[in-house]
Design a protein around this motif. Sequence first.
Motif, PDB file in Angstrom:
ATOM      1  N   ASP A  46      12.084  -2.108  -4.681  1.00 43.17           N
ATOM      2  CA  ASP A  46      11.046  -3.027  -5.147  1.00 43.17           C
ATOM      3  C   ASP A  46      10.766  -4.126  -4.125  1.00 43.17           C
ATOM      4  O   ASP A  46       9.621  -4.571  -3.973  1.00 43.17           O
ATOM      5  CB  ASP A  46      11.470  -3.648  -6.488  1.00 43.17           C
ATOM      6  CG  ASP A  46      10.416  -4.576  -7.060  1.00 43.17           C
ATOM      7  OD1 ASP A  46       9.288  -4.112  -7.296  1.00 43.17           O
ATOM      8  OD2 ASP A  46      10.727  -5.770  -7.265  1.00 43.17           O
ATOM      9  N   GLU A  52      -1.241   1.547   0.448  1.00 45.39           N
ATOM     10  CA  GLU A  52      -1.299   0.274  -0.262  1.00 45.39           C
ATOM     11  C   GLU A  52       0.082  -0.145  -0.770  1.00 45.39           C
ATOM     12  O   GLU A  52       0.474  -1.315  -0.644  1.00 45.39           O
ATOM     13  CB  GLU A  52      -2.264   0.376  -1.442  1.00 45.39           C
ATOM     14  CG  GLU A  52      -2.469  -0.945  -2.184  1.00 45.39           C
ATOM     15  CD  GLU A  52      -3.494  -0.835  -3.299  1.00 45.39           C
ATOM     16  OE1 GLU A  52      -3.547  -1.747  -4.135  1.00 45.39           O
ATOM     17  OE2 GLU A  52      -4.243   0.167  -3.321  1.00 45.39           O
ATOM     18  N   ALA A  53       0.823   0.811  -1.310  1.00 40.36           N
ATOM     19  CA  ALA A  53       2.171   0.511  -1.805  1.00 40.36           C
ATOM     20  C   ALA A  53       3.089   0.113  -0.653  1.00 40.36           C
ATOM     21  O   ALA A  53       3.897  -0.816  -0.782  1.00 40.36           O
ATOM     22  CB  ALA A  53       2.736   1.717  -2.544  1.00 40.36           C
ATOM     23  N   ARG A  54       2.981   0.810   0.473  1.00 40.99           N
ATOM     24  CA  ARG A  54       3.808   0.478   1.630  1.00 40.99           C
ATOM     25  C   ARG A  54       3.494  -0.914   2.143  1.00 40.99           C
ATOM     26  O   ARG A  54       4.399  -1.681   2.511  1.00 40.99           O
ATOM     27  CB  ARG A  54       3.614   1.511   2.741  1.00 40.99           C
ATOM     28  CG  ARG A  54       4.229   2.865   2.450  1.00 40.99           C
ATOM     29  CD  ARG A  54       4.431   3.678   3.720  1.00 40.99           C
ATOM     30  NE  ARG A  54       3.196   3.875   4.461  1.00 40.99           N
ATOM     31  CZ  ARG A  54       2.367   4.901   4.263  1.00 40.99           C
ATOM     32  NH1 ARG A  54       2.641   5.801   3.335  1.00 40.99           N
ATOM     33  NH2 ARG A  54       1.268   5.024   4.977  1.00 40.99           N
ATOM     34  N   LYS A  55       2.201  -1.267   2.169  1.00 42.30           N
ATOM     35  CA  LYS A  55       1.808  -2.598   2.640  1.00 42.30           C
ATOM     36  C   LYS A  55       2.349  -3.686   1.717  1.00 42.30           C
ATOM     37  O   LYS A  55       2.831  -4.725   2.172  1.00 42.30           O
ATOM     38  CB  LYS A  55       0.290  -2.708   2.739  1.00 42.30           C
ATOM     39  CG  LYS A  55      -0.184  -4.056   3.309  1.00 42.30           C
ATOM     40  CD  LYS A  55      -1.691  -4.130   3.402  1.00 42.30           C
ATOM     41  CE  LYS A  55      -2.125  -5.433   4.075  1.00 42.30           C
ATOM     42  NZ  LYS A  55      -1.550  -6.638   3.432  1.00 42.30           N
ATOM     43  N   GLU A  56       2.274  -3.442   0.416  1.00 45.25           N
ATOM     44  CA  GLU A  56       2.772  -4.430  -0.545  1.00 45.25           C
ATOM     45  C   GLU A  56       4.267  -4.648  -0.368  1.00 45.25           C
ATOM     46  O   GLU A  56       4.752  -5.793  -0.368  1.00 45.25           O
ATOM     47  CB  GLU A  56       2.481  -3.949  -1.964  1.00 45.25           C
ATOM     48  CG  GLU A  56       2.920  -4.939  -3.035  1.00 45.25           C
ATOM     49  CD  GLU A  56       2.580  -4.468  -4.430  1.00 45.25           C
ATOM     50  OE1 GLU A  56       3.121  -5.057  -5.390  1.00 45.25           O
ATOM     51  OE2 GLU A  56       1.796  -3.517  -4.571  1.00 45.25           O
ATOM     52  N   LYS A  57       5.011  -3.566  -0.184  1.00 46.92           N
ATOM     53  CA  LYS A  57       6.459  -3.683   0.006  1.00 46.92           C
ATOM     54  C   LYS A  57       6.786  -4.358   1.341  1.00 46.92           C
ATOM     55  O   LYS A  57       7.716  -5.151   1.448  1.00 46.92           O
ATOM     56  CB  LYS A  57       7.120  -2.311  -0.090  1.00 46.92           C
ATOM     57  CG  LYS A  57       7.260  -1.802  -1.525  1.00 46.92           C
ATOM     58  CD  LYS A  57       8.029  -0.507  -1.575  1.00 46.92           C
ATOM     59  CE  LYS A  57       8.429  -0.172  -3.004  1.00 46.92           C
ATOM     60  NZ  LYS A  57       7.312  -0.073  -3.923  1.00 46.92           N
ATOM     61  N   ASP A  58       6.003  -4.025   2.360  1.00 44.03           N
ATOM     62  CA  ASP A  58       6.223  -4.644   3.667  1.00 44.03           C
ATOM     63  C   ASP A  58       5.976  -6.149   3.605  1.00 44.03           C
ATOM     64  O   ASP A  58       6.735  -6.939   4.187  1.00 44.03           O
ATOM     65  CB  ASP A  58       5.305  -3.996   4.705  1.00 44.03           C
ATOM     66  CG  ASP A  58       5.614  -4.470   6.118  1.00 44.03           C
ATOM     67  OD1 ASP A  58       6.766  -4.252   6.562  1.00 44.03           O
ATOM     68  OD2 ASP A  58       4.732  -5.054   6.766  1.00 44.03           O
ATOM     69  N   ASP A  59       4.945  -6.559   2.884  1.00 44.39           N
ATOM     70  CA  ASP A  59       4.661  -7.995   2.721  1.00 44.39           C
ATOM     71  C   ASP A  59       5.803  -8.694   1.985  1.00 44.39           C
ATOM     72  O   ASP A  59       6.193  -9.810   2.344  1.00 44.39           O
ATOM     73  CB  ASP A  59       3.353  -8.189   1.942  1.00 44.39           C
ATOM     74  CG  ASP A  59       2.126  -7.806   2.756  1.00 44.39           C
ATOM     75  OD1 ASP A  59       2.243  -7.676   3.993  1.00 44.39           O
ATOM     76  OD2 ASP A  59       1.045  -7.630   2.158  1.00 44.39           O
ATOM     77  N   THR A  60       6.339  -8.020   0.947  1.00 45.01           N
ATOM     78  CA  THR A  60       7.462  -8.600   0.190  1.00 45.01           C
ATOM     79  C   THR A  60       8.673  -8.757   1.091  1.00 45.01           C
ATOM     80  O   THR A  60       9.331  -9.803   1.097  1.00 45.01           O
ATOM     81  CB  THR A  60       7.808  -7.706  -1.013  1.00 45.01           C
ATOM     82  OG1 THR A  60       6.676  -7.598  -1.863  1.00 45.01           O
ATOM     83  CG2 THR A  60       8.976  -8.280  -1.798  1.00 45.01           C
ATOM     84  N   GLU A  88       4.977   7.321  -0.661  1.00 47.43           N
ATOM     85  CA  GLU A  88       4.229   6.128  -1.059  1.00 47.43           C
ATOM     86  C   GLU A  88       2.910   6.026  -0.293  1.00 47.43           C
ATOM     87  O   GLU A  88       2.870   6.296   0.909  1.00 47.43           O
ATOM     88  CB  GLU A  88       5.081   4.877  -0.822  1.00 47.43           C
ATOM     89  CG  GLU A  88       6.239   4.757  -1.799  1.00 47.43           C
ATOM     90  CD  GLU A  88       7.107   3.534  -1.529  1.00 47.43           C
ATOM     91  OE1 GLU A  88       7.826   3.140  -2.450  1.00 47.43           O
ATOM     92  OE2 GLU A  88       7.054   2.996  -0.414  1.00 47.43           O
TER      93      GLU A  88
END
Length: 364
Positions: free
Chosen positions: A191, A204-212, A201
């Motif tokens: 997560d 978009e999901a990879r980018k969101e996780k990378d930002d987190t 993934e």
Amino acid sequence: MDSNSVRRPIFVATHPRACSTAFERVFMTRSDALTCVHEPFGDAFYYGPERMSARYENDEAARAKSGYSEVKYGDVMGRILKEMFENDKTRVFIKDMAYYIVPPNGDRPSGPARSLDRHPSLAGDNNPTLIPTSLITLFHWTFLIRHPRKAIPSYYRCTIPPLSKKTGFDEFMPSEAGYVELRGLFEFLHDKGIIVDNETEDEEARKEKDDTYRMIKRVSIDAWEDNKEAALSKQLEDTAGPVNITVIDADDLLDDPEGTLRAYCEAIGLDFDPKMLKWDDEESQKMAKETFEKWSGFHDDAIGSTELKPREHKAKTPTKEEENKEWKEKYGEEGQKIIRETVDKNVADYEYLKRFALKPKKPE
């Protein structure tokens, strides 16, 4: 190895009786590249003043006899970090139980262990462990699993006579099965983008996780700099980004040791050498005995082994009726019922993690 990124410590998170000590013996052959640390957090989990286990809660004499009654989580982490910073030739390779750092019975910690609370931990990040998120981000996390139908009866055997006289575990505690905690740790890391699934993934999901992940990393670095923890700040600054999900299933390891270990070594950035599958020299045997002696009775097979080779026949999947019959014959009616209930309770978490298991890799 000349960079902190390359020396990112490896953490193999597992549950009891997952063939994890045999797995560890493979990597103990690589003293040229790795420094193995065997189940370090068990000291604090069972015996120390911050202990989470009820096993020795009312047995002060046993805690004192262990020699670990004063060990805190901060002491354990301190030893790991010391090894990481002072040894510039090898990577730290830790194998440990997830439930040693994740409170049992689904209890969510109110924060990190008190002895670790000087390290940054992000408010509201739902970290299920006693380890601050900043420290968790330092590690290259991997996972080792085994089907509960194999692991649970094996663990039960360690808690009844005659083996319990050697292990010192005289009660089977279903909370020590370890699958719930292992999955909880996995899901948290996924997560937060600390581990990622690059194959399935979407972008978009990879980018969101990378930002987190980048946010966690930046906040942790800044907090360590404010606290004048320059070494930790630099280590995390130099640490590479998220790592791809790495799960090993013990059945794959037993059926195809070389292929499974090739895939694992590729995932952690270690060159595979077939010589890793043998440890029949006197020095290796002496080291194993010294390393594993504190958990007497649990590691006898691994201590006595000299190699890891494919089993002759792949394991057949028995019916529930066949399992129940076998367990009743070995452990009695009460034992069979306890094992059945514990196995059934943990299958879903095992199967969830199994979805991510690496496929064995053939030589090129």
